[in-house]
Design an enzyme around this catalytic site. Structure first.
Site, PDB file in Angstrom:
ATOM      1  N   LYS A 102     -13.776  31.789  32.400  1.00  0.00           N
ATOM      2  CA  LYS A 102     -13.481  31.247  33.731  1.00  0.00           C
ATOM      3  C   LYS A 102     -12.607  32.242  34.466  1.00  0.00           C
ATOM      4  O   LYS A 102     -11.886  33.017  33.839  1.00  0.00           O
ATOM      5  CB  LYS A 102     -12.716  29.929  33.592  1.00  0.00           C
ATOM      6  CG  LYS A 102     -12.751  29.082  34.830  1.00  0.00           C
ATOM      7  CD  LYS A 102     -14.056  28.351  34.897  1.00  0.00           C
ATOM      8  CE  LYS A 102     -14.137  27.327  35.965  1.00  0.00           C
ATOM      9  NZ  LYS A 102     -15.210  26.375  35.661  1.00  0.00           N
TER      10      LYS A 102
HETATM   11  N1  GLU Z   1     -18.275  26.316  37.601  1.00  0.00           N
HETATM   12  C1  GLU Z   1     -19.296  25.525  36.979  1.00  0.00           C
HETATM   13  C2  GLU Z   1     -18.739  24.784  35.783  1.00  0.00           C
HETATM   14  O1  GLU Z   1     -17.565  24.545  35.674  1.00  0.00           O
HETATM   15  C3  GLU Z   1     -20.547  26.326  36.684  1.00  0.00           C
HETATM   16  C4  GLU Z   1     -20.370  27.468  35.745  1.00  0.00           C
HETATM   17  C5  GLU Z   1     -21.597  28.368  35.630  1.00  0.00           C
HETATM   18  O2  GLU Z   1     -22.610  28.062  36.232  1.00  0.00           O
HETATM   19  O3  GLU Z   1     -21.479  29.368  34.927  1.00  0.00           O
HETATM   20  O4  GLU Z   1     -19.465  24.340  34.940  1.00  0.00           O
END
Ligand code: GLU
Length: 409
Positions: A102
């Site tokens: 993240k």
């Molecule tokens: N930000 C989204 C999540 O928390 C999507 C992450 C992604 O598609 O890699 O799942």
């Protein structure tokens, strides 16, 4: 409890039940890499501003790391670490060949012009381009980032590494994005709601939903649940909310939000604050905004019988305990909002194969993976008499743990 302590708490709880052993527990608990960078840009008025940027890569035992990029004033190292670990478990729950990561920048993007946002994004990519990549770590949208931001990331990364659409997902359809990605988290949530509905005998049609958040997750969830016959009794966004016990006219609400930029002030209901929304009279509550909004005291007041976590970590562990005691069924984030990363996976696959899927194929495959994940989690919950959250962690830790052992320590 900090955000990272909260996710560590869920992890430990499940790991102890599974008896994975201290060695594996230690390996899975700590992140692979935590990067913090200073992103300095020139504002439109010539001033220089510096922002903190983060990328945490939690685990790569099951594949390249995957996870969104958040632009928000509350982003910090602890939150990003917590969200990165959630991605490890989320990708494992849906059985995607990914690990978890993240990132984020501590910034209020509403205070920046489009040009400033572009400079900020490109500068951030300059600083992390050597640790991301289609086989290493693949960013995606999260709170306050969108397909345009992903397009800038792809472009900037490609300047260093050659044409690389698969370095980032959630791109615009016209630039290697996937059909169905934008609505994927909300759609995945609908599929999970349907499964739950079948299991508890409360069909989506006629059930009353309250949805906190009208961004990428909440707005699509509201639209799709409404199309499925669900009654949306309350919605809110950062500016305010609106409530109507008889059900909101969702198409008219979308019209209003498109014109005014917010659901606030919609005439088809009464104004409603955020806390009022969380505790309003409804059957299913969908927190789809930010983390930690449902605390112990809010949980005590929640009247819904089912909580489906559209956001990441909307309930604190203390709230989770209150729900368990009250018999409220909580569908955890790592299952309920996994639709987004699942279609991100489809986008990555399409990019690597230089093909384009039509939307029906995307949605059919999404439904299949979400249902499979739900079945597995529900099965663990039934047979081991565990809450859905602990069951989802048991499934995920089992998969990541096995990959870790097989690869060798
Ligand atoms: N930000 C989204 C999540 O928390 C999507 C992450 C992604 O598609 O890699 O799942």
């Amino acid at each position: 409890m900090t955000s990272a302590e909260a996710t560590a708490h869920y992890f430990k709880k499940a790991a102890r039940i599974m008896d994975v052993g201290e060695r594996i527990e230690t390996l899975l608990a700590s992140p692979l890499r935590e990067v913090k960078v200073q992103v300095s840009i020139e504002l439109d008025n010539g001033e220089i501003r510096t922002f903190n940027g983060y990328r945490v890569q939690h685990d790569n035992a099951r594949g390249p790391m995957k996870g969104g990029l958040r632009y928000h004033p509350l982003v910090d190292a602890d939150e990003v670490l917590s969200l990165a670990s959630l991605m490890t478990w989320k990708t494992a729950v849906v059985n995607l060949p990914f690990g978890g990561a993240k990132g984020g920048i501590t910034v209020d993007p509403t205070g920046l012009s489009t040009k400033e946002l572009e400079r900020l994004t490109r500068k951030f990519v300059d600083q992390i381009q050597d640790i991301i990549g289609p086989t290493r770590d693949i960013p995606a949208p999260d709170v306050n980032t969108n397909p345009q931001v992903m397009a800038w990331i792809m472009d900037q990364y490609s300047k260093y590494h050659g044409h690389s659409p698969a370095v980032v997902t959630g791109k615009p359809i016209d630039l290697y994005g996937s059909r169905g990605r934008e609505a994927a988290t909300g759609r995945g949530l609908l599929y999970i709601a349907r499964e739950i509905a079948r299991d508890v005998g409360l069909p989506v049609k006629g059930t009353r939903f309250a949805i906190q958040g009208f961004g990428n997750v909440g707005s699509h969830a509201a639209r799709l649940i409404h199309e499925d016959g669900g009654i949306i009794v309350a919605v809110s966004d950062v500016n305010g909310g609106v409530r109507n016990p008889k059900g909101l006219d969702v198409p008219a609400l979308f019209d209003h939000a498109r014109k005014s930029g917010s659901v606030k002030g919609f005439q088809g209901g009464n104004p409603c604050g955020n806390e009022e929304l969380l505790t309003c009279d409804c059957d299913v509550l969908v927190p789809a905004a930010l983390g930690n909004v449902i605390t112990k005291s809010v949980a005590a007041e929640v009247r819904a019988k089912i909580v489906i976590e559209g956001a990441n970590a909307p309930c604190t562990p203390e709230a989770d305990e209150v729900f368990e005691k009250k018999g409220v069924l909580v569908v955890p984030d790592i299952l309920a909002n996994a639709g987004g990363v699942t279609v991100s996976y489809f986008e990555w696959v399409q990019n690597l194969q230089h093909v384009t899927w039509d939307e029906d194929r995307v949605n059919t495959e999404l439904e299949k993976l979400m249902r499979e994940a739900y079945d597995r989690v529900a099965n663990i919950s039934r047979t081991r008499k565990l809450p859905l959250r602990t069951s989802a962690y048991v499934l995920a830790i089992g998969r990541v743990g096995k990959a870790t052992v097989l690869r060798g320590i």
